[in-house]
Design an enzyme around this catalytic site. Structure first.
Site, PDB file in Angstrom:
ATOM      1  N   GLU A 271      35.221  31.744  50.591  1.00  0.00           N
ATOM      2  CA  GLU A 271      34.742  32.173  49.281  1.00  0.00           C
ATOM      3  C   GLU A 271      34.325  30.944  48.471  1.00  0.00           C
ATOM      4  O   GLU A 271      34.965  29.894  48.533  1.00  0.00           O
ATOM      5  CB  GLU A 271      35.870  32.914  48.560  1.00  0.00           C
ATOM      6  CG  GLU A 271      35.542  33.373  47.142  1.00  0.00           C
ATOM      7  CD  GLU A 271      36.766  33.866  46.380  1.00  0.00           C
ATOM      8  OE1 GLU A 271      36.597  34.714  45.500  1.00  0.00           O
ATOM      9  OE2 GLU A 271      37.884  33.394  46.681  1.00  0.00           O
ATOM     10  N   LYS A 331      32.162  41.692  46.843  1.00  0.00           N
ATOM     11  CA  LYS A 331      33.556  41.975  46.499  1.00  0.00           C
ATOM     12  C   LYS A 331      33.676  43.225  45.643  1.00  0.00           C
ATOM     13  O   LYS A 331      33.062  43.323  44.582  1.00  0.00           O
ATOM     14  CB  LYS A 331      34.150  40.763  45.759  1.00  0.00           C
ATOM     15  CG  LYS A 331      35.650  40.823  45.529  1.00  0.00           C
ATOM     16  CD  LYS A 331      36.127  39.508  44.913  1.00  0.00           C
ATOM     17  CE  LYS A 331      37.637  39.460  44.771  1.00  0.00           C
ATOM     18  NZ  LYS A 331      38.089  38.164  44.189  1.00  0.00           N
ATOM     19  N   CYS A 382      39.552  37.093  49.047  1.00  0.00           N
ATOM     20  CA  CYS A 382      40.632  36.563  48.219  1.00  0.00           C
ATOM     21  C   CYS A 382      41.641  37.639  47.823  1.00  0.00           C
ATOM     22  O   CYS A 382      42.378  38.146  48.653  1.00  0.00           O
ATOM     23  CB  CYS A 382      40.025  35.865  46.996  1.00  0.00           C
ATOM     24  SG  CYS A 382      41.199  34.830  46.083  1.00  0.00           S
TER      25      CYS A 382
END
Length: 513
Positions: A271, A331, A382
């Site tokens: 990321e 995301k 994440c």
């Protein structure tokens, strides 16, 4: 004294998590909490639960205030502790209408799972960090994730704590003095049962377990490029992070040509490896294409896209050696107050620190899967790895390997990176998949389906991790069952007292007759 003991038990729970990592502390800490809650009034239950929650979450979430100060950190810890205060109230109320003594203690385990489920969903989409299951990556109880996911692991640990609490109560009389119990076998059985319950996870057949599934594997290389400096301004030196990952990939290509490492099927970056939108910036696109050309395989890039304007997107892009984006994932769960600020105008009246988030990230709507090289990857960027449905959705859509690209530069040298890695290890067991956990700064790791780490990197180092990992498309029981174990366990905590209360009412009516 009860208040001090509650806070101490909360601190004890934190010891079960990385970096101390003493996993037996989790059932022992919960046993202490359950002992403190048995038979209390609702107000005392709220106090005990809240102090336990603060004792746990204040140290556990210390990384969240490393660069922004104590305000956001303590507010987050207090919010999470409020859920455990609510758990204490629920225990007190249901204890008045439900089973007594041993029964009440054992009901605390499903109520604990219900509390974790509530935290994972509210507010603003939830915050599952700190679930007891995530403390068990090195415990035999980890195997229970294969059967029912993180909720079942939490239930097993909480049930173990409840059994230990039963044993403690059986050895003491009502005035708190030690005595010889009427049935000495009861506390012994509770202790032995708790040990067998935890150890039972080691007996489960880990892996997806698809009979007749052909053996497949994929060679991966994960590039941890490092940053110029940790902190909120980790990307302040424009292009430096991208340059680091570009350089790491060129070094990998040189090693492949020299025969020092096997040629990968795909290269994976973390990321924020390119905070410059490579679909709009010619120089960024040039560097990524050069890296993909050098290794001759797709490079999976974590990029910030300047869309949909005026917001931005946290994306994972599959970049071919021809300079084309062949697949992507955006995301789905931006982090509230870190990647976007809900009700910004309201919260600005509380603190101007909300303006540290200059531009809000938009939530993606696509499936969490990408096709890269010969494999379909399931992606959790994440924070998303903490949510049960994220990677479960991916394996149900054919993901053969899981990818967790993350950026831990904003949390310095805290335990945050190790806490997150433990989540990826649990997901490997839960879903029967290899996991590539790759960070900008570490701790990165390549994880096998049994949760073991086959290769890992350091913290704030530049490294390339390489391994051949098994690929699977079969589904574990946890993947098939989905949210049902959590729903049924949590519901039992409320249903059983209701059934007991109904039975008691029926018995009283019969006696009146």
């Amino acid at each position: 004294m009860r208040a001090v003991a509650a806070a101490a038990a909360g601190v004890g729970l934190d010891l079960a998590f990385p970096g101390v990592g003493w996993w037996p502390a989790a059932p022992l800490a919960l046993a202490g909490l359950f002992v403190l809650l048995r038979g209390v009034r609702p107000a005392v239950g709220a106090l005990v639960g809240g102090l336990f929650g603060l004792g746990f979450f204040v140290p556990h979430l210390g990384w969240s205030g490393i660069y922004v100060g104590p305000g956001p950190w303590l507010a987050l810890a207090a919010l999470q502790a409020a859920y455990i205060a609510g758990f204490g109230v629920a225990v007190a109320l249901l204890g008045r209408v439900g089973p007594q003594r041993t029964g009440q203690l054992m009901l605390m385990a499903p109520l604990w799972v219900a509390q974790e489920a509530a935290r994972a969903r509210t507010p603003f989409g939830g915050f599952p960090w700190g679930r007891v299951a995530f403390s068990q990556a090195d415990s035999p109880a980890l195997g229970w994730a294969w059967a029912g996911g993180a909720p079942v692991v939490s239930f097993v640990v909480a049930s173990t704590g409840a059994l230990l609490a039963v044993a403690a109560f059986e050895m003491r009389d009502r005035r708190g003095r030690a005595h010889v119990t009427k049935n000495p076998a009861t506390p012994l059985a509770a202790v032995v049962g708790s040990a067998l319950l935890m150890a039972g996870g080691a007996l489960l057949p880990l892996g997806a377990g698809g009979d007749g599934e052909p053996s497949r594997s994929v060679s991966v290389a994960a590039v941890q490029g490092n940053v110029a400096r940790p902190g909120l301004d980790f990307n302040a030196e424009r292009r430096q992070v991208l340059a680091n990952h570009h350089a790491g990939t060129l070094a990998l290509a040189a090693d492949v040509r020299a025969g020092r490492v096997p040629a990968p099927d795909v290269v994976l970056w973390p990321e924020n490896s390119s905070d410059i939108d490579p679909t709009r910036d010619r120089l960024a696109a040039r560097d990524i294409t050069a890296a993909a050309e050098a290794v001759g395989v797709p490079v999976v890039v974590g990029a910030v896209l300047a869309e949909p304007a005026p917001r931005v997107s946290n994306a994972t892009l599959v970049w071919s050696p021809l300079g084309e984006v062949t697949d992507s994932y955006v995301k789905r769960r931006p982090v509230p107050f870190a990647e976007y600020v809900p009700y910004r105008s309201f919260f600005r009246t509380v603190t101007t620190q909300v303006d540290l988030v200059r531009t809000d990230f938009a939530a993606g709507k696509g499936a969490p899967v990408i096709n890269a090289g010969p494999v379909r990857f399931g992606v959790a960027i994440c924070f998303e790895v903490a949510f049960d449905d994220q990677l479960r959705d991916a394996v149900r859509q054919g993901a053969g390997v899981l990818l967790v690209p993350t950026n831990n530069a904003t949390f310095g040298r805290t335990d945050e990176s190790l806490q997150q890695l433990a989540m990826s290890r649990l997901r490997a067991v839960e879903l029967g998949r290899s996991v590539v956990h790759i960070s900008t700064v570490g701790v990165s790791a390549l994880i096998r389906p049994d949760g073991s780490v086959t290769s890992s990197g350091g913290h704030f180092t530049a490294e390339v991790l390489s391994a051949t990992l098994p690929v699977s498309t079969a589904l574990t029981p946890a993947a098939r069952l989905g949210a049902w174990p959590e729903t049924l366990i949590g519901a039992a905590g409320f249903a059983v007292p209701g059934l007991v209360m109904a039975r008691n009412r029926t018995a009283r009516r019969r006696r009146r007759r």
